[in-house]
Design an enzyme around this catalytic site. Structure first.
Site, PDB file in Angstrom:
ATOM      1  CG  LEU A  30     -34.361  25.436  -5.417  1.00 52.24           C
ATOM      2  CD1 LEU A  30     -34.456  26.484  -6.535  1.00 52.24           C
ATOM      3  CD2 LEU A  30     -33.106  25.690  -4.586  1.00 52.24           C
ATOM      4  N   GLY A  81     -39.699  20.273  -7.603  1.00 52.95           N
ATOM      5  CA  GLY A  81     -38.831  19.096  -7.747  1.00 52.95           C
ATOM      6  C   GLY A  81     -37.367  19.439  -7.936  1.00 52.95           C
ATOM      7  CG  ASP A  87     -37.003  21.435   3.171  1.00 50.78           C
ATOM      8  OD1 ASP A  87     -35.804  21.652   3.444  1.00 50.78           O
ATOM      9  OD2 ASP A  87     -37.386  20.456   2.509  1.00 50.78           O
TER      10      ASP A  87
HETATM   11  C1  GLA Z   1     -35.217  17.410   1.896  1.00 52.65           C
HETATM   12  C2  GLA Z   1     -36.023  17.299   3.178  1.00 52.65           C
HETATM   13  C3  GLA Z   1     -35.318  18.019   4.320  1.00 52.65           C
HETATM   14  C4  GLA Z   1     -33.872  17.597   4.446  1.00 52.65           C
HETATM   15  C5  GLA Z   1     -33.176  17.642   3.091  1.00 52.65           C
HETATM   16  C6  GLA Z   1     -31.785  17.089   3.139  1.00 52.65           C
HETATM   17  O1  GLA Z   1     -35.187  18.735   1.472  1.00 52.65           O
HETATM   18  O2  GLA Z   1     -37.293  17.853   2.993  1.00 52.65           O
HETATM   19  O3  GLA Z   1     -36.026  17.806   5.515  1.00 52.65           O
HETATM   20  O4  GLA Z   1     -33.783  16.314   5.028  1.00 52.65           O
HETATM   21  O5  GLA Z   1     -33.899  16.930   2.108  1.00 52.65           O
HETATM   22  O6  GLA Z   1     -30.959  17.901   3.892  1.00 52.65           O
END
Ligand code: GLA
Length: 381
Positions: free
Chosen positions: A124, A121, A171
């Site tokens: 990261l 949360g 991510d």
């Molecule tokens: C979260 C989402 C990503 C991206 C970011 C913002 O981490 O999982 O896909 O949209 O927010 O940049």
């Protein structure tokens, strides 16, 4: 004891023999390019030295059994009979199995233990790390080829459609494809990546505000909807296709909120490309200025920062050795990231920790992180 040793040791205690494989997948910090991924734009994250680790062995049947050392919970499921049970962390494991099978991968069963040190949360990407570590576990026991973009897409599918979080691709992509010592410029439309090292003599410092996001899914989805509305206004598939010049010429008719949301995304895409250039030139000052501008844009136009994140960024600016700082990740709580002179990094961390705590009463966590490789099968000692 390292996490690697911890999962190996725990595996031995549970199963009476060493694991056949150890896999890991990292969390990430995004240096610049926020909320651009679902607009088909550009992001510049790096995989960090915090990860989810799994020690495992294949099973002769189609059962998957995982024990989470962090939560002291086990989950067991059959690959032929996957059901959503709202069971928290294990739904990510199941969801990845579901996505892989749906894409035609033939999966073998396995059993093992799992542990991680990506704070949950905090922005990261602990979820992406869990998804990609799971994908690696299935890959190593099932013997298919590891293609990072495909695995990232399937991790994202698991999160979107099994877990129900409507995230973009950043991510999963960086957790799958990260490169040691480098950040990756990712084109979120083509998934083409370009690796860029940090400017010489600098490090990325992660500044965890010790605040956690609550109900942010709705805010995230609202931003997505606003971006889609803006793309429709310009008659393009995604805001990636609108240049700043076109935006300035044709933004009339957008309401104030949609105008500012679009301005963030369009300017952030340009900043992200400029940041990759600045890094390639080794220009820390230029990179820092772009990070600062990114923060202002998220704070004022996209409105995803918050008091703790803003205070942290101000504390970073006041400390010596800081080239630039911004909130990072989805927003509202969690972490900021700063580009800092390597020889000042320890003093910077101490100063910022003290000034942030004095300003907010909260004790932050600060990590000086190196860039690591993406999801991997690890050689055992
Ligand atoms: C979260 C989402 C990503 C991206 C970011 C913002 O981490 O999982 O896909 O949209 O927010 O940049």
């Amino acid at each position: 004891m390292s996490l690697q040793q911890h999962v190996i040791q725990s595996f031995k205690e549970l199963f009476g023999e060493p694991p056949a494989y150890v896999v890991r997948a990292p969390g990430r910090v995004n240096l610049i390019g926020e909320h651009t991924d679902y607009n088909d734009g550009f992001v510049l994250p790096m995989a960090i030295d915090r990860a989810v680790w799994i020690a495992l062995r294949p099973r002769p049947d189609d059962t998957v059994r995982v024990h989470s050392l962090d939560l002291d919970r086990s989950a067991t499921f059959l690959l032929a009979d996957l059901r959503y049970e709202d069971a928290g962390w294990s739904e990510y494991v199941k969801g990845v199995a579901w996505a892989l099978q749906g894409a035609g991968y033939r999966l073998a069963g396995w059993e093992g233990v799992l542990a991680g040190d990506v704070p949950r949360g905090a922005g990261l990407s602990s979820s992406a790390a869990l998804e990609l570590a799971t994908a690696r576990a299935f890959q190593v026991v099932s013997g298919f080829d590891w293609d990072p973009p495909s695995m990232a897409r399937l991790g994202q599918k698991a999160e979107n459609q099994w877990v129900g979080m409507n995230c973009g691709i950043m991510d999963q992509m960086i957790s799958a494809a990260g490169e040691a010592g480098h950040a990756l410029l990712i084109d979120c439309r083509s998934l083409e990546t370009t690796s860029v090292a940090l400017p010489p003599g600098t490090v990325a410092v992660i500044l965890d505000t010790a605040t956690r996001r609550g109900l942010v899914d709705s805010a995230y989805n609202e931003r997505r909807t606003q971006c889609e509305a803006a793309a429709r206004h310009f008659g393009v598939p995604a805001l990636r296709d609108v240049t700043m010049e076109r935006f300035e010429a044709e933004a009339g008719g957008l309401d104030d909120v949609t105008f500012r949301r679009a301005r963030h995304v369009i300017s952030e895409n340009a900043r992200t490309l400029a940041a990759a250039d600045a890094m390639a030139r080794g220009d820390a000052a230029a990179m820092g200025r772009l990070m600062d501008a990114s923060h202002v844009s998220m704070r004022d136009d996209f409105e995803i920062s918050g008091p703790a994140l803003n205070t942290m960024v101000e504390c970073a600016h006041e400390a010596s050795g800081c080239y630039g700082a911004r909130m990072t990740g989805g927003g509202f709580a969690g972490c900021a990231v700063a580009l800092v002179a390597t020889d000042r990094a320890n003093a910077f961390a101490e100063t910022v920790a003290a000034s942030y705590e004095a300003a907010t009463g909260l004790t932050p966590a600060i990590y000086i992180s190196r860039a690591t490789e993406g999801a991997s099968v690890v050689e055992q000692p």
